[in-house]
Design a protein around this motif. Structure first.
Motif, PDB file in Angstrom:
ATOM      1  N   ALA A  94      -1.043   2.258  -5.863  1.00 48.71           N
ATOM      2  CA  ALA A  94      -0.373   2.696  -7.099  1.00 48.71           C
ATOM      3  C   ALA A  94       0.953   1.964  -7.324  1.00 48.71           C
ATOM      4  O   ALA A  94       1.267   1.572  -8.455  1.00 48.71           O
ATOM      5  CB  ALA A  94      -0.148   4.213  -7.060  1.00 48.71           C
ATOM      6  N   GLN A  95       1.711   1.759  -6.231  1.00 49.44           N
ATOM      7  CA  GLN A  95       3.005   1.068  -6.399  1.00 49.44           C
ATOM      8  C   GLN A  95       2.804  -0.379  -6.826  1.00 49.44           C
ATOM      9  O   GLN A  95       3.520  -0.898  -7.687  1.00 49.44           O
ATOM     10  CB  GLN A  95       3.782   1.055  -5.077  1.00 49.44           C
ATOM     11  CG  GLN A  95       4.280   2.399  -4.619  1.00 49.44           C
ATOM     12  CD  GLN A  95       4.844   2.293  -3.198  1.00 49.44           C
ATOM     13  OE1 GLN A  95       5.674   1.423  -2.914  1.00 49.44           O
ATOM     14  NE2 GLN A  95       4.392   3.152  -2.316  1.00 49.44           N
ATOM     15  N   ASP A 131      -3.936   3.343  -0.804  1.00 49.67           N
ATOM     16  CA  ASP A 131      -3.890   3.236  -2.270  1.00 49.67           C
ATOM     17  C   ASP A 131      -2.835   2.211  -2.708  1.00 49.67           C
ATOM     18  O   ASP A 131      -1.937   1.849  -1.934  1.00 49.67           O
ATOM     19  CB  ASP A 131      -3.611   4.610  -2.903  1.00 49.67           C
ATOM     20  CG  ASP A 131      -4.175   4.688  -4.331  1.00 49.67           C
ATOM     21  OD1 ASP A 131      -4.790   3.701  -4.792  1.00 49.67           O
ATOM     22  OD2 ASP A 131      -3.998   5.745  -4.974  1.00 49.67           O
ATOM     23  N   GLU A 178       1.896  -0.564 -10.347  1.00 52.58           N
ATOM     24  CA  GLU A 178       3.082  -0.411 -11.192  1.00 52.58           C
ATOM     25  C   GLU A 178       3.878  -1.715 -11.261  1.00 52.58           C
ATOM     26  O   GLU A 178       4.431  -2.059 -12.305  1.00 52.58           O
ATOM     27  CB  GLU A 178       3.947   0.733 -10.663  1.00 52.58           C
ATOM     28  CG  GLU A 178       4.969   1.193 -11.676  1.00 52.58           C
ATOM     29  CD  GLU A 178       5.673   2.479 -11.258  1.00 52.58           C
ATOM     30  OE1 GLU A 178       4.986   3.507 -11.143  1.00 52.58           O
ATOM     31  OE2 GLU A 178       6.901   2.431 -11.039  1.00 52.58           O
ATOM     32  N   ARG A 235       0.865  -1.188   0.000  1.00 53.66           N
ATOM     33  CA  ARG A 235       0.000   0.000   0.000  1.00 53.66           C
ATOM     34  C   ARG A 235       0.899   1.234   0.000  1.00 53.66           C
ATOM     35  O   ARG A 235       2.003   1.204   0.550  1.00 53.66           O
ATOM     36  CB  ARG A 235      -0.877   0.027   1.247  1.00 53.66           C
ATOM     37  CG  ARG A 235      -1.691  -1.238   1.453  1.00 53.66           C
ATOM     38  CD  ARG A 235      -3.141  -1.024   1.122  1.00 53.66           C
ATOM     39  NE  ARG A 235      -3.918  -2.251   1.254  1.00 53.66           N
ATOM     40  CZ  ARG A 235      -5.021  -2.493   0.553  1.00 53.66           C
ATOM     41  NH1 ARG A 235      -5.455  -1.611  -0.322  1.00 53.66           N
ATOM     42  NH2 ARG A 235      -5.687  -3.612   0.725  1.00 53.66           N
ATOM     43  N   ASP A 236       0.399   2.327  -0.568  1.00 53.80           N
ATOM     44  CA  ASP A 236       1.257   3.490  -0.777  1.00 53.80           C
ATOM     45  C   ASP A 236       1.582   4.250   0.505  1.00 53.80           C
ATOM     46  O   ASP A 236       2.594   4.941   0.571  1.00 53.80           O
ATOM     47  CB  ASP A 236       0.609   4.453  -1.776  1.00 53.80           C
ATOM     48  CG  ASP A 236       0.446   3.801  -3.144  1.00 53.80           C
ATOM     49  OD1 ASP A 236       1.038   2.716  -3.354  1.00 53.80           O
ATOM     50  OD2 ASP A 236      -0.281   4.352  -3.980  1.00 53.80           O
TER      51      ASP A 236
END
Ligand code: PGA
Ligand code: ZN
Length: 427
Positions: A62-63, A60, A66, A50-51
């Motif tokens: 996002a990592q 979130d 990616e 988790r970010d």
């Protein structure tokens, strides 16, 4: 062969961000899966990346997204979706950390499950059949464990014990389990309402536990079974997930509701009293994940009578299952694919349990989605049991309903029923 792997952010049953992966093959087949998320997590399980920070309360992904689109995708293109172990090995090469903190266990599990779905689609088989063929198992419709009252981390710790569930090993069919569960669930709700204690539901859809003691929840569950017209311990039995790691460490436990401190021996005595008093057929994580001596003692005293499941204690890890079997700690394992990180590792843990003649229960997490992979995994592996949460809310019902569809394909004669509980007082 795999031609594309694409991740996207979607949202789970608690409203938190999670990851969905689409795997597309050369022949056009699509495999899709979503990562679930736990709330009462074992310290040794694969982590959700988790970010952090303040955006979306730090939740979130996002990592991890990616990881899928930049790191994993190019490495999987060209591999065969029918070779699940080669795909999972590649994922493990990309992230050899024991708890999958580099790519994120959430990125890995969504990818691994999506590949499994793609393999099934390409072979034009339902997922349960693909799993049974891939791992050479005899499929069967699992016996459910279904939550009536939530608790612990899933209910703001209103009571200490996490799951008050029923099992219906005496049912003739999967359908009949669900009918009886409906009766018990609403009987429990009526009892709560008559006491002015109906207060909505917990994270997995079981009734919110407005009780003065942990044991009062058990007493109410017995009354609900009776009100539903069943004799407790005949067709219907009780199953508990104590999730003891949530209220104890280093052999010291604290039941907050009763404001009572206990050592491991006292906790085991308390649970032993409950086993003597109530028709309990299965207990999960009766002591903390670090309390090996406690688990050995508990298994020595009650292992011939009840199923003793390691969840946080074993985190779907084959090595831990083998070690626990050597220690004579537990006699069953909870199988959560996202605790392991990949399908292959989860199946390894299942295989280790089977080799030890243990029970195995495929399980959802408290944070779930419309993904129905676990209904197929439980059926395809023929493990005999499935834990999904309660009997309300669509992220739960979608799994039970999927089993009904699978049953039409597989035939109702394959329901595991009480045979899943052999070795207990019920079996
Ligand atoms: P979790 O709990 O999904 O919140 O970790 C489920 C369980 O303990 O079985
Ligand atoms: Zn558990």
């Amino acid at each position: 062969a795999i031609t594309s792997v694409r991740g996207r952010r979607v949202w789970d049953s608690r409203g938190n961000p999670t990851l969905e992966v689409d795997v597309i093959l050369e022949d056009g087949s699509l495999g899709r899966a979503i990562a679930p998320a736990g709330a009462s997590r074992g310290t040794r399980e694969a982590v959700d990346l988790r970010d952090g920070g303040s955006n979306l309360r730090g939740m979130d992904v996002a990592q991890a997204l990616e990881s899928i689109n930049k790191t994993i995708a190019p490495e999987l293109v060209g591999l065969s979706a029918n070779n699940q172990s080669a795909v999972d090995d590649r994922l493990l090469e990309l992230d050899p950390s024991p708890i999958k903190e580099t790519l994120g266990g959430n990125a890995m599990v969504a990818t691994s499950l999506a590949v499994l779905h793609a393999g099934a689609a390409s072979a034009k088989k339902p997922l349960w059949r693909h799993v049974a063929d891939l791992y050479d198992q005899t499929p069967s419709i699992p016996l459910p464990e279904i939550q009536i009252f939530g608790g612990g981390a899933h209910a703001g710790r209103r009571v200490d014990i996490q799951d008050f569930m029923i099992m219906v090993p005496g049912a003739q069919s999967f359908d009949e389990v669900l009918e009886i569960t409906n009766e018990v669930y609403f009987a429990a709700g009526d009892i709560m309402a008559s006491k002015g204690r109906l207060a909505g539901v917990a994270d997995e859809g079981g009734w919110w536990p407005v009780f003065d003691s942990n044991e009062e929840a058990l007493e109410t569950l017995v009354k609900a079974i009776e009100k539903a017209g069943e004799k407790p311990g005949a067709r219907v039995a009780i199953s508990l997930d104590i999730a003891a790691s949530e209220f104890g460490q280093n052999g010291k436990y604290r039941l907050a509701l009763e404001d009572k401190a206990m050592d491991s021996a006292e906790l085991i005595d308390l649970l032993g009293n409950w086993i003597d008093t109530y028709p309990i057929v299965s207990i999960e994580d009766p002591v903390g994940e670090d309390d090996t001596d406690g688990m050995i003692e508990f298994t020595k005293r009650f292992g011939e009578r009840v199923q003793i499941i390691g969840d946080d204690y074993l985190v779907t890890n084959a090595n831990l299952v083998e070690a626990a079997n050597a220690d004579r700690a537990c006699n069953a394992v909870l199988i959560k694919v996202n605790q392991a990180g990949t399908v292959s590792e989860a199946v390894d843990a299942f295989a280790a349990a089977k080799k030890s003649d243990w029970g195995a229960i495929v399980s959802a997490r408290s944070g779930e989605t419309e993904d129905v992979s676990i209904s197929h995994l439980a059926t395809g592996l023929g493990c005999g049991q499935l834990k999904v949460g309660s009997f309300t809310r669509s992220e739960r019902m979608v799994k039970w309903n999927e089993c009904l569809r699978i049953q039409e394909q597989l035939g109702s004669g394959t329901f595991a029923a009480g045979s899943a509980l052999k070795g207990t007082w019920w079996g």
